[in-house]
Design a protein around this motif. Structure first.
Motif, PDB file in Angstrom:
ATOM      1  N   TRP A   1      20.321  23.429   1.020  1.00 40.48           N
ATOM      2  CA  TRP A   1      19.984  22.069   1.458  1.00 40.48           C
ATOM      3  C   TRP A   1      19.100  22.122   2.697  1.00 40.48           C
ATOM      4  O   TRP A   1      18.101  21.391   2.800  1.00 40.48           O
ATOM      5  CB  TRP A   1      21.270  21.293   1.739  1.00 40.48           C
ATOM      6  CG  TRP A   1      21.065  19.928   2.334  1.00 40.48           C
ATOM      7  CD1 TRP A   1      21.202  19.563   3.636  1.00 40.48           C
ATOM      8  CD2 TRP A   1      20.684  18.734   1.632  1.00 40.48           C
ATOM      9  NE1 TRP A   1      20.946  18.236   3.801  1.00 40.48           N
ATOM     10  CE2 TRP A   1      20.618  17.696   2.584  1.00 40.48           C
ATOM     11  CE3 TRP A   1      20.390  18.461   0.301  1.00 40.48           C
ATOM     12  CZ2 TRP A   1      20.268  16.389   2.234  1.00 40.48           C
ATOM     13  CZ3 TRP A   1      20.040  17.154  -0.057  1.00 40.48           C
ATOM     14  CH2 TRP A   1      19.985  16.138   0.915  1.00 40.48           C
ATOM     15  N   ASP A   2      19.464  22.993   3.642  1.00 41.36           N
ATOM     16  CA  ASP A   2      18.639  23.148   4.841  1.00 41.36           C
ATOM     17  C   ASP A   2      17.244  23.634   4.477  1.00 41.36           C
ATOM     18  O   ASP A   2      16.238  23.177   5.029  1.00 41.36           O
ATOM     19  CB  ASP A   2      19.298  24.121   5.817  1.00 41.36           C
ATOM     20  CG  ASP A   2      20.529  23.535   6.488  1.00 41.36           C
ATOM     21  OD1 ASP A   2      20.662  22.290   6.464  1.00 41.36           O
ATOM     22  OD2 ASP A   2      21.350  24.304   7.004  1.00 41.36           O
ATOM     23  N   THR A   3      17.174  24.590   3.537  1.00 40.87           N
ATOM     24  CA  THR A   3      15.869  25.083   3.097  1.00 40.87           C
ATOM     25  C   THR A   3      15.059  23.964   2.447  1.00 40.87           C
ATOM     26  O   THR A   3      13.849  23.834   2.687  1.00 40.87           O
ATOM     27  CB  THR A   3      16.043  26.246   2.108  1.00 40.87           C
ATOM     28  OG1 THR A   3      16.720  27.323   2.763  1.00 40.87           O
ATOM     29  CG2 THR A   3      14.693  26.739   1.606  1.00 40.87           C
ATOM     30  N   ALA A   4      15.713  23.145   1.632  1.00 37.58           N
ATOM     31  CA  ALA A   4      15.019  22.026   0.975  1.00 37.58           C
ATOM     32  C   ALA A   4      14.462  21.053   2.002  1.00 37.58           C
ATOM     33  O   ALA A   4      13.346  20.530   1.838  1.00 37.58           O
ATOM     34  CB  ALA A   4      15.979  21.315   0.018  1.00 37.58           C
ATOM     35  N   ARG A   5      15.220  20.788   3.041  1.00 39.52           N
ATOM     36  CA  ARG A   5      14.718  19.883   4.084  1.00 39.52           C
ATOM     37  C   ARG A   5      13.535  20.490   4.815  1.00 39.52           C
ATOM     38  O   ARG A   5      12.528  19.824   5.060  1.00 39.52           O
ATOM     39  CB  ARG A   5      15.829  19.555   5.081  1.00 39.52           C
ATOM     40  CG  ARG A   5      16.907  18.653   4.518  1.00 39.52           C
ATOM     41  CD  ARG A   5      17.828  18.159   5.609  1.00 39.52           C
ATOM     42  NE  ARG A   5      18.524  19.251   6.287  1.00 39.52           N
ATOM     43  CZ  ARG A   5      18.283  19.660   7.518  1.00 39.52           C
ATOM     44  NH1 ARG A   5      17.352  19.084   8.241  1.00 39.52           N
ATOM     45  NH2 ARG A   5      18.990  20.646   8.053  1.00 39.52           N
ATOM     46  N   LEU A   6      13.649  21.768   5.188  1.00 45.26           N
ATOM     47  CA  LEU A   6      12.562  22.421   5.923  1.00 45.26           C
ATOM     48  C   LEU A   6      11.300  22.536   5.079  1.00 45.26           C
ATOM     49  O   LEU A   6      10.190  22.492   5.604  1.00 45.26           O
ATOM     50  CB  LEU A   6      13.012  23.807   6.399  1.00 45.26           C
ATOM     51  CG  LEU A   6      14.146  23.833   7.433  1.00 45.26           C
ATOM     52  CD1 LEU A   6      14.539  25.268   7.756  1.00 45.26           C
ATOM     53  CD2 LEU A   6      13.736  23.093   8.698  1.00 45.26           C
TER      54      LEU A   6
END
Length: 426
Positions: free
Chosen positions: A58-63
């Protein structure tokens, strides 16, 4: 390679798109884009992952800009929508992740924030060295380079200090002391910070490391090359408008030939985050100057796919709708010469008046006369009837300017009569 590296993030982003829409549980617990425990557990159960893996993806998707989080809701970005059909969306997503490498891994504890910021600022030079080396580089050599660059940054921030009691009597100037470099934070060691930077860059797929060496991946090498190219493009701003706001930049491009203007747009865009640049251009297009409206959408054509959501968002604005429809048609592959067919008769007439306003304000009279040929109406009386009905705020001024410029006295009289009727509400 970029698709493979972001595959897990895409899965989680698509799950969020399907499961966290209106009427369902929110995406976040705190308005800061952090998945709630219940949401992470639900995603983990449905995707066959652990909750920790879901949060990481999820963090990767946001970044990577695959999802946009607004308060407690999430929505897919244009990159996720275009993921399967547009390779540029994939690459832009990975470059966004690459740009955010310092957020990919927690920074080491017990280090001064200033030292961490210095390492982040120095890493582009380290990455450029790795790119030029085109192979494994000893980490010790990278540490030497990092220390040199950090020293340069600290020296560049020199401050002038004055000892207490050194003030001269009124009217006498004290000699300025030599500037002293800002000292490093006490106890700061750069090797743990370099290790952190290498780990974070490896986590986003920009490099690999082992046996005391670091090597850029092909994707990392490409990203560094792209960044260097953007710097070169920005440095070659032909008309010197790179530092200006969008309106001033567009005005500076008004007299340039199309190829030169596009080069200026590229340089201006290369110096800004794409989101803020598109926002500035849309804001400029909303102004009263019709010339800037047309030029803003020309600059948005240079932006390409990343501008699509913002362009679609203005379809309900009458002043921008014709421009947005033409932009979207060309973006979808319609030949620019045929794109006007997507406009209704009323929209085409509105655009004719808006373009005529730009010519009247900034062009020559013969250009305004020739603009009559661009109207969709087959006769001037039909054009005047539909121009009166379309309700453009500049209709009177356009008709008055056209009447003054046209060499045919009878036609000029008819145009003046139409301007009078619009002015008086007839």
């Amino acid at each position: 390679m970029a698709r493979t590296g972001l595959l897990g993030a895409v899965r989680v982003a698509r799950w969020a798109d399907a499961s966290l829409g209106p009427g369902r549980d929110g995406a976040t617990a705190d308005g800061k884009a952090t998945l709630s425990a219940a949401t992470a557990e639900l995603a983990a159960a449905e995707l066959g992952l652990s909750a920790a893996q879901v949060r990481a993806e999820w963090d990767t998707a946001r970044l990577a800009g695959l999802v946009e989080v607004h308060g407690d809701t999430a929505r897919p970005s244009w990159r996720l929508r275009a993921w399967d059909r547009d390779d540029s969306a994939v690459l832009r997503g990975w470059v966004a992740l690459f740009d955010a490498w310092s957020l990919a891994c927690p920074e080491p504890e017990d280090h001064e924030p200033a030292a961490v910021a210095e390492v982040v600022s120095a890493m582009p030079q380290v990455l450029s060295f790795l790119q030029l080396s085109a192979g494994p580089v000893p980490v010790e050599q990278l540490l030497d380079l990092l220390q040199q660059r950090v020293t340069e940054l600290r020296t560049a921030r020199c401050e002038v200090s004055y000892a207490p009691g050194s003030a001269e009597p009124l009217g006498q100037a004290a000699p300025a002391p030599a500037p002293e470099p800002v000292p490093a934070a006490p106890g700061t060691r750069l090797d743990p910070l370099l290790d952190w930077a290498v780990e974070a860059l490896a986590a986003v797929g920009a490099l690999t490391h082992g046996d005391g060496h670091a090597t850029l991946t092909p994707l990392g090498s490409w990203a560094v090359w792209v960044k260097l190219e953007q710097i070169c493009v920005a440095a070659q701003s032909p008309a010197g408008n790179i530092e200006h706001a969008a309106e001033d930049m567009l005005r500076g491009c008004a007299q340039l030939r199309p190829n030169a203007a596009r080069a200026e747009y590229r340089a201006w865009l290369a110096a800004r985050p794409v989101g803020s640049a598109v926002g500035e251009l849309i804001h400029a297009a909303r102004g009263e100057d019709a010339l800037l409206r047309g030029l803003a959408f020309e600059a948005l054509r240079v932006v390409g796919a990343p501008a699509e959501p913002d362009v679609r968002a203005v379809l309900d604005e009458p002043a921008l709708r014709p421009y947005a429809l033409l932009w979207l048609a060309e973006h979808d592959g319609v030949d620019p010469e045929d794109a006007h067919e997507v406009l209704t008769r009323e929209e085409a007439t509105w655009l004719w008046v808006d373009t005529a306003a730009a010519v009247a304000d900034h062009g020559e009279t013969d250009v305004l006369v020739r603009h009559l040929e661009a109207a969709v109406q087959p006769t001037v009386p039909m054009l005047l009837d539909e121009v009166r009905a379309v309700g453009h705020p500049r209709t009177v001024q356009v008709l008055v300017a056209l009447a003054a410029a046209h060499p045919d006295p009878a036609l000029a009289k008819a145009v003046r009569r139409a301007a009078f009727q619009v002015h008086t509400g007839g």
